[in-house]
Design an enzyme around this catalytic site. Structure first.
Site, PDB file in Angstrom:
ATOM      1  N   TYR A  47      -2.431  -6.826 -48.076  1.00 11.03           N
ATOM      2  CA  TYR A  47      -1.397  -7.520 -48.826  1.00 11.03           C
ATOM      3  C   TYR A  47      -2.088  -8.546 -49.697  1.00 11.03           C
ATOM      4  O   TYR A  47      -2.700  -9.491 -49.171  1.00 11.03           O
ATOM      5  CB  TYR A  47      -0.484  -8.208 -47.797  1.00 11.03           C
ATOM      6  CG  TYR A  47       0.622  -9.044 -48.337  1.00 11.03           C
ATOM      7  CD1 TYR A  47       1.916  -8.525 -48.421  1.00 11.03           C
ATOM      8  CD2 TYR A  47       0.416 -10.369 -48.714  1.00 11.03           C
ATOM      9  CE1 TYR A  47       2.957  -9.311 -48.878  1.00 11.03           C
ATOM     10  CE2 TYR A  47       1.456 -11.155 -49.174  1.00 11.03           C
ATOM     11  CZ  TYR A  47       2.731 -10.617 -49.255  1.00 11.03           C
ATOM     12  OH  TYR A  47       3.761 -11.390 -49.694  1.00 11.03           O
ATOM     13  N   SER A 296       6.522 -18.218 -49.893  1.00 12.87           N
ATOM     14  CA  SER A 296       6.407 -17.692 -48.534  1.00 12.87           C
ATOM     15  C   SER A 296       6.279 -16.170 -48.518  1.00 12.87           C
ATOM     16  O   SER A 296       7.055 -15.454 -49.154  1.00 12.87           O
ATOM     17  CB  SER A 296       7.636 -18.128 -47.725  1.00 12.87           C
ATOM     18  OG  SER A 296       7.975 -17.160 -46.776  1.00 12.87           O
ATOM     19  N   LYS A 297       5.290 -15.732 -47.770  1.00 11.39           N
ATOM     20  CA  LYS A 297       5.028 -14.304 -47.614  1.00 11.39           C
ATOM     21  C   LYS A 297       6.262 -13.608 -47.018  1.00 11.39           C
ATOM     22  O   LYS A 297       6.575 -12.478 -47.339  1.00 11.39           O
ATOM     23  CB  LYS A 297       3.835 -14.194 -46.661  1.00 11.39           C
ATOM     24  CG  LYS A 297       3.154 -12.880 -46.600  1.00 11.39           C
ATOM     25  CD  LYS A 297       1.830 -13.069 -45.872  1.00 11.39           C
ATOM     26  CE  LYS A 297       1.296 -11.751 -45.370  1.00 11.39           C
ATOM     27  NZ  LYS A 297      -0.033 -11.854 -44.804  1.00 11.39           N
ATOM     28  N   ARG A 298       6.928 -14.329 -46.125  1.00 10.02           N
ATOM     29  CA  ARG A 298       8.069 -13.730 -45.431  1.00 10.02           C
ATOM     30  C   ARG A 298       9.319 -13.676 -46.301  1.00 10.02           C
ATOM     31  O   ARG A 298      10.036 -12.701 -46.331  1.00 10.02           O
ATOM     32  CB  ARG A 298       8.368 -14.520 -44.149  1.00 10.02           C
ATOM     33  CG  ARG A 298       7.869 -13.835 -42.897  1.00 10.02           C
ATOM     34  CD  ARG A 298       8.247 -14.604 -41.642  1.00 10.02           C
ATOM     35  NE  ARG A 298       8.089 -16.049 -41.760  1.00 10.02           N
ATOM     36  CZ  ARG A 298       9.087 -16.914 -41.791  1.00 10.02           C
ATOM     37  NH1 ARG A 298      10.333 -16.499 -41.695  1.00 10.02           N
ATOM     38  NH2 ARG A 298       8.852 -18.207 -41.896  1.00 10.02           N
ATOM     39  N   LYS A 299       9.581 -14.789 -47.012  1.00  6.15           N
ATOM     40  CA  LYS A 299      10.867 -14.900 -47.715  1.00  6.15           C
ATOM     41  C   LYS A 299      10.861 -14.427 -49.161  1.00  6.15           C
ATOM     42  O   LYS A 299      11.892 -14.024 -49.677  1.00  6.15           O
ATOM     43  CB  LYS A 299      11.320 -16.369 -47.691  1.00  6.15           C
ATOM     44  CG  LYS A 299      11.863 -16.813 -46.356  1.00  6.15           C
ATOM     45  CD  LYS A 299      12.571 -18.156 -46.480  1.00  6.15           C
ATOM     46  CE  LYS A 299      11.700 -19.280 -45.971  1.00  6.15           C
ATOM     47  NZ  LYS A 299      12.095 -20.611 -46.249  1.00  6.15           N
TER      48      LYS A 299
END
Ligand code: GLU
Length: 320
Positions: A47, A296-299
């Protein structure tokens, strides 16, 4: 033979190389004064984060401005997070933005450069040599504490509102005798190797960050893990050993690492290495509802470099 010599031989019987061997194998680069050597050191998790691309661009530019070297090092000590093809994805991801390291890996996975291997999982013997050396000098010791024991210590520290961690009187395995260690090893108890930190929390250290200026913080007094149970180094040990022997002059990295710099400077000092200069770069931020926060990688889908490609943004715009 002193106890620490005996302990070093007991823990690392197959390590026969010496620190001097590696000093000769990886000599100073002999570049003109002021020439900068930087590296991009990702984990191959598949990623490419926009912040990582930003870091790699900075690292390359800082080196190239001085006619220096920019190399790629793969930090693959956490096998759980790794994906197949991780290296190729990194190399291709960088290349798509015109970033080709002077040393490291080609897209076909082959390595080039005189300071390799450039992949941490292939550098086990080098780390173990220095772990053995620290043990020999009495600066590292095996710790047999289980997860449960460490959790118990933490719970007590929290209930007494103390700093958590493995330090001072909490560092139970610090004072184990050679015989006690032998007995534990004989029963096959797993262990990690910890630093015997000579630091004092009440003392302060300072360093000059190339970007942020003078930074002061307490000395590190935690007996941090240097080698995990499987003998694989933690980031701290690998960083000191690799950046010394790959002759990095400037460590350009995310500013989430600032708070560990006391550990890193301490390790460079204990290992007898000249520390690099540190340049801690700010994270990429996102504006949301009038305020700013770390992307944010998540959001946030736009944290992934691939997102821009998918949306049709040309690479020049992403670089800009
Ligand atoms: N592998 C580390 C990371 O991805 C590298 C940090 C560094 O540049 O030293 O956070």
């Amino acid at each position: 033979m002193s106890d620490t010599n005996a302990l070093a031989d007991l823990l690392f019987p197959s390590i026969t190389k010496t620190p001097e061997y590696y000093e000769i194998l990886y000599p100073e680069r002999g570049l003109p004064e002021g020439t900068v050597v930087t590296r991009y050191a990702p984990s191959p998790t598949g990623y490419l984060h926009i912040g990582a691309l930003y870091a790699a661009m900075n690292e390359q530019r800082v080196a190239k401005q001085t006619g220096g070297i920019f190399y790629l090092r793969i930090e693959d000590t956490d096998k759980k997070r790794e994906i197949e093809d991780g290296i190729a994805q990194i190399v291709n991801g960088l290349q798509a933005f015109g970033i080709v390291p002077d040393e490291g890996f080609a897209p076909d996975g082959s390595e080039y450069g005189q300071y390799g291997p450039y992949q941490q999982s292939k550098r086990g013997e080098i780390y173990q040599t220095f772990a053995k050396e620290l043990t020999r000098q009495g600066l590292a010791y095996p710790c047999f504490c289980s997860e449960e024991e460490l959790n118990e210590v933490r719970a007590v520290q929290e209930s007494e509102k103390l700093r958590t961690g493995y330090y001072g009187k909490w560092a139970k395995c610090r004072e184990l005798s050679l015989d006690e260690i032998k007995a534990n090893l004989q029963t096959g108890k797993p262990y990690v190797l910890r630093l015997r930190s000579p630091g004092k929390e009440e003392k302060r250290i300072s360093f000059t960050d190339v970007i942020k200026g003078k930074i002061e913080m307490p000395e590190n007094d935690q007996d941090l893990v240097l080698l995990k149970k499987d003998g694989i180094p933690t980031y701290h040990l690998a960083h000191a050993v690799d950046d010394h022997f790959m002759r990095t002059t400037h460590v350009v990295r995310g500013d989430e690492w600032i708070s560990s710099t006391n550990i890193h400077l301490q390790l460079f000092w204990l290992l007898g290495f000249k520390p690099p200069k540190y340049a801690h770069i700010a994270p990429i931020m996102k504006e949301e509802n009038g305020s700013k926060r770390k992307i944010s990688k998540r959001k946030d889908p736009e944290a992934a470099v691939l997102f821009y490609h998918g949306e049709g943004y040309p690479k020049e715009s992403v670089i800009e």
